[in-house]
Enzyme design. Structure first.
Site, mmCIF file in Angstrom:
data_model
loop_
_atom_site.group_PDB
_atom_site.id
_atom_site.type_symbol
_atom_site.label_atom_id
_atom_site.label_comp_id
_atom_site.label_asym_id
_atom_site.label_seq_id
_atom_site.Cartn_x
_atom_site.Cartn_y
_atom_site.Cartn_z
ATOM 1 N N TYR A 78 16.143 21.325 14.108
ATOM 2 C CA TYR A 78 15.499 22.647 14.021
ATOM 3 C C TYR A 78 16.482 23.778 14.330
ATOM 4 C CZ TYR A 78 11.015 20.427 13.291
ATOM 5 O OH TYR A 78 9.995 19.684 12.759
ATOM 6 N N ASN B 162 12.426 19.150 5.549
ATOM 7 C CA ASN B 162 12.711 20.529 5.124
ATOM 8 C C ASN B 162 13.684 21.234 6.062
ATOM 9 O OD1 ASN B 162 10.239 20.165 6.694
ATOM 10 N ND2 ASN B 162 10.143 22.397 6.750
ATOM 11 N N HIS C 48 0.354 22.444 6.537
ATOM 12 C CA HIS C 48 1.047 21.804 5.401
ATOM 13 C C HIS C 48 0.092 21.025 4.489
ATOM 14 C CE1 HIS C 48 4.819 22.980 7.061
ATOM 15 N NE2 HIS C 48 4.795 22.136 8.057
HETATM 16 FE FE LIG Z 1 8.955 19.358 8.202
#
Ligand SMILES: [Fe+2]
Ligand SMILES: *[C@@H]1O[C@H](CO)[C@@H](O)[C@H](O)[C@H]1NC(C)=O
Ligand SMILES: *[C@@H]1O[C@H](CO)[C@@H](O)[C@H](O)[C@H]1NC(C)=O
Ligand SMILES: *[C@@H]1O[C@H](CO)[C@@H](O)[C@H](O)[C@H]1NC(C)=O
Length: 459
Positions: free
Chosen positions: A195, A229, A324
């Site tokens: 992250y 992602n 999501h």
């Molecule tokens: Fe993710």
């Protein structure tokens, strides 16, 4: 104890009343700690560099071939390239083998330049054997060890840890600590590592801190990487247009060994499991390289040698959380029929920062004209587990959709990790551990029976 930590402990949310549910699935009312904890500060103990000038840091390993007779060792030296050699062997006094690695650096944005990133592949390893390995030079020599996985075979037991969306908060540290108590042999990491991209210009120092934080586990056992992602690091505003650049520089995968052409989709065969890793963020439409590879790969799976077929993919295909919601749908439409036809046992996903396990379910009858868009329980289909609950800085996804769908067996918005303990060709014990419990406490459990050897069993 840092202030944020104290606050979080004081602010345990009161037990939430369970919301009645029309189906057999459980939405756990378990109380959980405060959602958001910050990343651990850069001077936290877990980020401390090892002592010694130019000492190798951020050490991590992954398989170097498809089954574990090779292992890739990666590390970073901060000041200069230093030695590029790994010495390894069966005991500290007999490090009789050497592997020469490669070294590279990369830049990110206007101000970040990485340390010297080394990757060396240790070859000719025996199965099921503990090796010691040594890296570094002069006063900054460091020694680690790992055990290679056992030779693939239908009844070879093996215990996988399942971790996703880990990040580097205090919760992440709890997840790693609890995972260590689970005594598993290797981790299937379901994407979203550091992250670092939450920081201005995706401050890649947070990739380095993540590497130091996780070293205490991943230097000693192979982790199998799925990309999420947060590995994309696509930031054209600062000239960074090459997707996955930090990940690709830092975390090699043994993709070529399974005939893949990219690090983001590949397979490994460990003990009695054939593990397929897919990339939600690479093209997967018909005729694309990933599509062509998966088609060929499924034909190569030999259940008589590796009975357990496990698929890892970051963005979930079944997920009853608002967060999501349906992001994985196009990939499900593309590949689900193949996995049902292949009688895959388990599909692991992350991305949604919550925990959910489904019954065996499929939604393969739909075409754009017939309107049959309802998922059905299907004993030929895989079970789906969402394990995006590693504990990163973005907090929990606690907005479940109601009613709970029939296919959803158990869901809970807490951080934790899971284990998949394969016993033999027919049975595997799956367990989820929430961080709020003591180590080794099981909060959700299921026995999975093998879709190839026990195709009609209801588990
Ligand atoms: Fe993710
Ligand atoms: C992280 O966890 C380890 C192991 O439990 C502990 O020793 C360490 O102090 C923790 N670090 C932080 C910053 O919480
Ligand atoms: C389960 O999926 C298989 C494969 O697509 C299909 O043949 C079968 O009819 C399905 N079963 C149910 C109960 O829908
Ligand atoms: C496989 O493991 C399960 C669970 O431990 C056990 O009940 C079963 O008897 C085992 N099967 C064989 C063939 O050993």
């Amino acid at each position: 104890m840092p202030m944020g930590r104290v606050l979080a402990m004081l602010l345990l949310l009161a037990a939430r009343a369970g919301v009645p549910c029309a189906t057999a699935g459980v939405t756990s009312p378990y109380r959980r700690s405060l959602q958001m904890l910050p990343d651990m500060p850069l001077d936290a103990d877990v980020f401390r560099p090892p002592p010694g000038f130019n000492a190798p840091e951020q050490v991590h390993i992954t398989l170097g071939d498809q089954t574990g007779r090779a292992m890739i060792v990666s590390w970073v030296t901060p000041e200069h390239a230093g030695s590029n050699v790994v010495r390894y062997g069966l005991s500290a006094h007999h490090l009789t083998f050497t592997a020469e690695g490669t070294v590279q650096r990369y830049t990110f944005g206007p101000s970040y330049k990485s340390g010297y990133i080394h990757h060396a592949t240790l070859t000719d390893l025996e199965y099921g054997t503990r090796y010691l390995y040594r890296i570094g030079f002069g006063y900054a020599v460091r020694t680690f060890s790992f055990k290679t996985p056992p030779k693939p075979g239908p009844d070879v037991p093996f215990k996988f840890g399942l971790i996703g969306d880990l990040g580097q908060t205090y919760h992440s540290n709890d997840t790693l600590t609890h995972y260590e108590a689970s005594n598993a042999d290797a981790v299937l990491f379901i994407g979203d590592l550091s992250y670092a991209d939450n920081y201005p210009q995706h401050d890649n120092n947070r990739w380095d801190s993540w590497g130091r934080f996780t070293e205490r586990v991943v230097a000693y056992q192979p982790w199998i990487w799925t990309t999420g992602n947060h590995e994309l690091d696509f930031v054209p505003e600062i000239g960074e247009t090459e997707p996955f650049k930090p990940f690709r520089n830092r975390y090699p995968t043994p993709f070529a060994a399974s005939g893949s052409t990219q690090p983001h989709w590949y397979s490994v065969r460990m003990a009695s499991a054939h593990v397929i890793v897919l990339s939600s963020y690479s093209a997967y439409g018909k005729y694309t390289p990933q599509w062509a590879w998966l088609k060929a790969e499924l034909a190569r799976v030999d259940r008589s040698v590796t009975p357990w077929l496990v698929v890892c993919v970051h963005s979930p295909w079944y997920n009853s959380n608002d967060y999501h919601y349906m992001e994985g749908e196009t990939m499900r439409v593309q590949f689900e029929q193949w996995l049902v036809d292949a009688r895959a046992d388990l599909v692991l996903a992350g991305h949604v920062h919550s925990y959910e396990r489904t019954h065996r379910v499929s939604n393969v009858a739909y075409d754009v004209a017939n309107g049959k868009a309802t998922p059905v329980l299907n004993g030929s289909a895989p079970a789906y587990v969402n394990i995006g609950d590693g504990g990163n800085i973005e907090g929990l996804a606690d907005k479940f959709r109601w009613p709970q769908p029939d296919y959803s067996a158990f869901r809970e918005a807490s951080f934790g990790h899971a284990t998949l303990e394969i016993m033999n060709r027919t049975h595997a014990l799956y367990q989820w551990h929430r961080n709020d419990d003591g180590v080794k406490v099981v909060a959700d459990e299921a026995w999975f029976t093998n879709r190839h050897f026990l195709p009609t069993d209801t588990n």
